[in-house]
Enzyme design. Structure first.
Site, PDB file in Angstrom:
ATOM      1  N   GLU A   1       0.747  -1.360   0.006  1.00 16.40           N
ATOM      2  CA  GLU A   1      -0.013  -0.072   0.017  1.00 16.40           C
ATOM      3  C   GLU A   1       0.710   1.238  -0.044  1.00 16.40           C
ATOM      4  O   GLU A   1       0.207   2.289   0.292  1.00 16.40           O
ATOM      5  CB  GLU A   1      -0.945   0.071   1.107  1.00 16.40           C
ATOM      6  CG  GLU A   1      -2.025  -1.098   1.283  1.00 16.40           C
ATOM      7  CD  GLU A   1      -3.060  -1.234   2.286  1.00 16.40           C
ATOM      8  OE1 GLU A   1      -2.550  -1.251   3.257  1.00 16.40           O
ATOM      9  OE2 GLU A   1      -4.150  -1.477   1.862  1.00 16.40           O
TER      10      GLU A   1
ATOM     11  N   TYR B  62     -11.819  17.691  20.111  1.00 17.40           N
ATOM     12  CA  TYR B  62     -10.545  17.258  19.814  1.00 17.40           C
ATOM     13  C   TYR B  62     -10.694  16.503  18.465  1.00 17.40           C
ATOM     14  O   TYR B  62      -9.695  16.663  17.853  1.00 17.40           O
ATOM     15  CB  TYR B  62     -10.118  16.273  20.798  1.00 17.40           C
ATOM     16  CG  TYR B  62      -9.643  17.020  22.099  1.00 17.40           C
ATOM     17  CD1 TYR B  62      -8.344  17.576  22.100  1.00 17.40           C
ATOM     18  CD2 TYR B  62     -10.772  17.175  23.321  1.00 17.40           C
ATOM     19  CE1 TYR B  62      -8.109  18.223  23.248  1.00 17.40           C
ATOM     20  CE2 TYR B  62     -10.233  18.084  24.193  1.00 17.40           C
ATOM     21  CZ  TYR B  62      -9.135  18.663  24.298  1.00 17.40           C
ATOM     22  OH  TYR B  62      -8.691  19.442  25.265  1.00 17.40           O
TER      23      TYR B  62
HETATM   24 ZN   LIG Z   1      -5.245  -1.058   3.769  1.00 19.81          ZN
END
Ligand SMILES: [Zn+2]
Length: 212
Positions: A73, A119
């Protein structure tokens, strides 16, 4: 910070994410920008058990120069860095609650989660949904690149978040904030809720602009 220290930081923060169940198996990957390239977690590695010496190193052109081969990735990270010159690190997880939200039918693809807490607004802000693509489909990189100029965090449909930070700690903390907000969103889903108002969100953005 020395590269040795940066490698040790990747190992300890990755293990912390793994030990708390924010990632599992060999899923999830982390990258960190160096002056002359990137460090990236290797393909097939578990974030719970990284070896600092085997972390992949890429040169400034994205070519693999040492360590194990980088995550499959890597192109997701490349797409984000390409459009965010101030990004110092990127975290991508298949964290359960974030993935669960990415599978819901009735979410707004322009901004998936409501501003439930200050937040969340300060660390993530708006979170666009990237359409589903099969693993390895390079059209996913194109889709991420299109959104990355305006967003340091995106949610991949039926897959998980990709989050950039100015530093590794910043990227990890923002990813944690996203996952906890996804959990919170699922906890109140279907109930009458009172997210922050547009005025409150605008006020937070003035006080705490996102720097990534
Ligand atoms: Zn992934």
């Amino acid at each position: 910070m020395s590269e040795t220290r940066q490698r040790d930081d990747i190992v300890s923060l990755a293990k912390s994410l793994f030990d708390r169940g924010l990632t599992f198996g060999s899923s999830g990957n982390i990258s960190l920008r160096l002056e002359d390239g990137w460090l990236m977690t290797p393909t097939g590695s578990s974030l719970g058990d990284l070896d600092p010496a085997r972390i992949s190193k890429l040169d400034s052109e994205g070519r693999h120069v040492s360590g194990d081969a980088p995550t499959k990735e890597a192109f997701l990270h490349g797409a984000m860095y390409d459009r965010r010159p101030n990004a110092g690190a990127i975290v991508h997880l298949h964290a359960t609650h974030s993935v669960a939200v990415s599978c819901l039918h009735d979410i707004d693809p322009a901004n998936v989660l409501p501003p439930l807490t200050a937040y969340y607004v300060m660390r993530i802000g708006t979170l666009p949904l990237i359409p589903y693509f099969a693993p390895g489909d390079l059209d996913l990189a194109r889709a991420v690149r299109e959104m990355a100029s305006d967003h340091h965090a995106v949610l991949l449909a039926n897959h998980g978040p990709v989050v950039a930070g100015t530093s590794l700690r910043d990227a990890v903390h923002a990813t944690e904030e996203l996952e906890e907000t996804a959990k919170l969103f699922l906890a109140v889903h279907g109930m009458k809720t009172r997210p922050l108002t547009p005025e409150q969100v605008a006020d937070l953005r003035r006080r705490h602009p996102v720097r990534t």
